[in-house]
Design a protein around this motif. Structure first.
Motif, PDB file in Angstrom:
ATOM      1  N   LEU A   1       0.562  -1.154   0.061  1.00  0.00           N
ATOM      2  CA  LEU A   1      -0.297  -0.161   0.083  1.00  0.00           C
ATOM      3  C   LEU A   1       0.654   0.961   0.050  1.00  0.00           C
ATOM      4  O   LEU A   1       0.444   2.058  -0.641  1.00  0.00           O
ATOM      5  CB  LEU A   1      -1.173  -0.001   1.192  1.00  0.00           C
ATOM      6  CG  LEU A   1      -1.879   0.816   1.542  1.00  0.00           C
ATOM      7  CD1 LEU A   1      -3.574   1.565  -0.236  1.00  0.00           C
ATOM      8  CD2 LEU A   1      -3.215   0.598   2.500  1.00  0.00           C
ATOM      9  N   ALA A   2       1.936   1.369   0.561  1.00  0.00           N
ATOM     10  CA  ALA A   2       2.894   2.262   0.690  1.00  0.00           C
ATOM     11  C   ALA A   2       3.435   2.902  -1.280  1.00  0.00           C
ATOM     12  O   ALA A   2       3.410   3.604  -0.779  1.00  0.00           O
ATOM     13  CB  ALA A   2       4.410   2.331   2.079  1.00  0.00           C
ATOM     14  N   LEU A   3       3.369   1.894  -1.442  1.00  0.00           N
ATOM     15  CA  LEU A   3       3.963   1.911  -2.436  1.00  0.00           C
ATOM     16  C   LEU A   3       3.569   1.907  -3.941  1.00  0.00           C
ATOM     17  O   LEU A   3       3.593   3.143  -5.090  1.00  0.00           O
ATOM     18  CB  LEU A   3       4.305   0.768  -3.316  1.00  0.00           C
ATOM     19  CG  LEU A   3       5.594  -0.066  -2.699  1.00  0.00           C
ATOM     20  CD1 LEU A   3       6.078  -1.307  -3.196  1.00  0.00           C
ATOM     21  CD2 LEU A   3       7.212   0.970  -2.844  1.00  0.00           C
ATOM     22  N   LEU A   4       1.757   1.948  -3.688  1.00  0.00           N
ATOM     23  CA  LEU A   4       0.616   2.971  -4.703  1.00  0.00           C
ATOM     24  C   LEU A   4       0.418   3.430  -4.087  1.00  0.00           C
ATOM     25  O   LEU A   4       0.272   4.348  -4.605  1.00  0.00           O
ATOM     26  CB  LEU A   4      -0.428   1.546  -4.196  1.00  0.00           C
ATOM     27  CG  LEU A   4      -0.118   0.009  -5.260  1.00  0.00           C
ATOM     28  CD1 LEU A   4      -1.932  -0.465  -4.544  1.00  0.00           C
ATOM     29  CD2 LEU A   4      -0.692   0.257  -6.373  1.00  0.00           C
ATOM     30  N   ALA A   5       0.807   4.268  -2.748  1.00  0.00           N
ATOM     31  CA  ALA A   5       0.632   5.550  -2.521  1.00  0.00           C
ATOM     32  C   ALA A   5       1.723   6.753  -2.664  1.00  0.00           C
ATOM     33  O   ALA A   5       1.289   7.606  -3.433  1.00  0.00           O
ATOM     34  CB  ALA A   5       0.714   5.799  -0.785  1.00  0.00           C
ATOM     35  N   GLU A   6       3.308   5.896  -3.238  1.00  0.00           N
ATOM     36  CA  GLU A   6       3.498   6.294  -4.352  1.00  0.00           C
ATOM     37  C   GLU A   6       3.361   6.809  -5.904  1.00  0.00           C
ATOM     38  O   GLU A   6       3.853   7.553  -6.471  1.00  0.00           O
ATOM     39  CB  GLU A   6       5.014   6.969  -4.010  1.00  0.00           C
ATOM     40  CG  GLU A   6       5.504   6.580  -2.328  1.00  0.00           C
ATOM     41  CD  GLU A   6       4.890   8.805  -2.434  1.00  0.00           C
ATOM     42  OE1 GLU A   6       5.897   9.174  -3.000  1.00  0.00           O
ATOM     43  OE2 GLU A   6       4.297   8.818  -0.987  1.00  0.00           O
ATOM     44  N   ALA A   7       2.971   5.363  -6.279  1.00  0.00           N
ATOM     45  CA  ALA A   7       2.900   4.892  -7.975  1.00  0.00           C
ATOM     46  C   ALA A   7       1.627   4.465  -8.297  1.00  0.00           C
ATOM     47  O   ALA A   7       1.925   4.438  -9.563  1.00  0.00           O
ATOM     48  CB  ALA A   7       3.874   3.899  -8.225  1.00  0.00           C
ATOM     49  N   GLY A   8       0.354   4.650  -7.437  1.00  0.00           N
ATOM     50  CA  GLY A   8      -0.848   3.960  -8.202  1.00  0.00           C
ATOM     51  C   GLY A   8      -1.527   4.828  -9.283  1.00  0.00           C
ATOM     52  O   GLY A   8      -1.392   6.112  -8.797  1.00  0.00           O
ATOM     53  N   THR A   9      -2.634   4.333 -10.294  1.00  0.00           N
ATOM     54  CA  THR A   9      -3.439   4.923 -10.563  1.00  0.00           C
ATOM     55  C   THR A   9      -4.646   4.945  -9.853  1.00  0.00           C
ATOM     56  O   THR A   9      -4.645   4.333  -9.497  1.00  0.00           O
ATOM     57  CB  THR A   9      -3.256   5.163 -12.205  1.00  0.00           C
ATOM     58  OG1 THR A   9      -3.808   3.168 -11.985  1.00  0.00           O
ATOM     59  CG2 THR A   9      -1.719   4.567 -12.185  1.00  0.00           C
ATOM     60  N   THR A  10      -5.678   5.936 -11.129  1.00  0.00           N
ATOM     61  CA  THR A  10      -6.650   5.729 -10.651  1.00  0.00           C
ATOM     62  C   THR A  10      -7.039   4.508 -10.923  1.00  0.00           C
ATOM     63  O   THR A  10      -7.831   3.472 -10.526  1.00  0.00           O
ATOM     64  CB  THR A  10      -7.724   7.239 -11.676  1.00  0.00           C
ATOM     65  OG1 THR A  10      -6.798   6.366 -13.589  1.00  0.00           O
ATOM     66  CG2 THR A  10      -7.429   8.349 -10.987  1.00  0.00           C
TER      67      THR A  10
END
Length: 353
Positions: free
Chosen positions: A107-116
């Protein structure tokens, strides 16, 4: 996802606890919490420097203490790596991780690189909000359309997770969030004290207060928010430091008597009256003259026969909060609704009958 299907429009049963890995020993946290993310960031740098897959990272972080709040060291490590690989890894860890730490890293990775495209996944894991709420809120906040996603989650989380989501909505300062912030942000939980002041500012409550006479939902929510500001010291803003306290209190006092009396409204007005009657005038955010006028207005309302009758009926029915408040306020704010009433304070045996 199974638990969410049971309560699709509200919080998960028991906040989703126990988690599947609750019987595992918890990793030991570092003595210096400022270093909490350093070991995880080091593992991320090592992982992304090699061509290994997400499963290898899951194994590497399984026994580490992983911060559940946004962490600068972990975020920096994610930004140093290839964004597409970070995104793929985050998705895999959130979907397939079997420990809290593993999923938290994802989740920390998606907080930086996630998309819609990741919003449904982030929202779903965010339903386990006591653990994953802070990072889910951070991840959704940075996405296009984040307000809509955060509002969906806000209606389905409680406790600390709700604090994180409401704080994110306040930071976005999006007009689309203001109707929800004005009517639903304060749910009565003690932890609302951390966000009540932020909600009042972000939602422009002082501007909306002109509508209190025409919007009972807004009226009741404003009462809950003002009540929270009377005892949020040590958590967040109080009435003393809310710059529009006098304006909003005046509007609330003017209009609350136009709504039918309920136990909840009686409790809110009584709480505000007790605060005005017993705390230093500066703690009301008002001048002394305004404070006195507000107190007189609230006390007159509490003294009205229909409001007294509502409170007495609730006391007779055994309303726990009202019984406590009656004893708590007896010597400081005598109210007609409580006259002639015996309390646990009067008779130590009363609670056992």
């Amino acid at each position: 996802m199974r638990l969410h299907r049971l309560t699709p429009d509200g919080p998960l049963p028991r906040d989703g606890e126990p988690y599947p890995d609750d019987d595992r020993p918890r990793p030991e946290a570092p003595e210096d919490r400022r270093q909490a993310g350093v070991p995880v960031a080091r593992v991320l740098d090592e992982h992304f420097a090699k061509p290994s897959g997400p499963r290898a990272l899951a194994d590497a972080v399984r026994d580490l203490d992983v911060p559940i709040h946004p962490n600068d060291d972990i975020a920096a490590a994610a930004r140093r790596a290839d964004a597409e690989r970070v995104r793929h890894t985050g998705r895999w860890l959130v979907r397939h991780g079997t420990s809290e730490g593993t999923v938290t890293v994802g989740l920390a990775l998606l907080a930086e690189a996630g998309t819609t495209d990741d919003a449904p996944l982030i929202r779903t894991i965010g339903l386990l909000s006591n653990t994953f709420g802070p990072l889910a809120a951070r991840a959704l906040e940075r996405l296009d359309g984040g307000t809509e996603q955060l509002l969906w989650l806000a209606d389905r989380v409680t406790g600390w997770g709700r604090v994180s989501v409401v704080e994110a909505l306040c930071r976005l300062d999006d007009p689309a969030a203001r109707p929800w912030l004005l009517r639903r942000a304060i749910d009565g939980d003690f932890l609302n004290g951390y966000v009540a002041g932020k909600v009042a500012i972000a939602a422009r409550l002082h501007e909306a207060a002109t509508e209190l006479g025409r919007d009972v939902e807004l009226l009741d929510h404003t009462g809950r928010l003002l009540s929270m500001l009377t005892h949020s010291s040590g958590m967040g803003m109080t009435l003393r430091h809310y710059p529009h306290a006098a304006t909003v209190l005046t509007a609330h006092a003017r209009h609350v008597g136009g709504a039918p009396p309920t136990v909840r409204r009686f409790g809110i007005v009584a709480t505000l009256a007790l605060h005005l009657a017993t705390e230093p005038v500066e703690d009301s955010g008002c001048t002394e003259a305004r404070r006195d006028a507000l107190l007189a207005s609230y006390c007159a309302l509490l003294d009205r026969e229909d409001w007294c009758g509502t409170a007495r009926a609730a006391l007779a029915a055994g309303d726990d909060w009202l019984h406590w408040f009656a004893g708590h306020s007896a010597s400081r704010l005598p109210l007609r609704a409580f006259e002639g009433r015996r309390t646990a304070t009067d008779d130590p045996g009363e609670e056992n009958r």
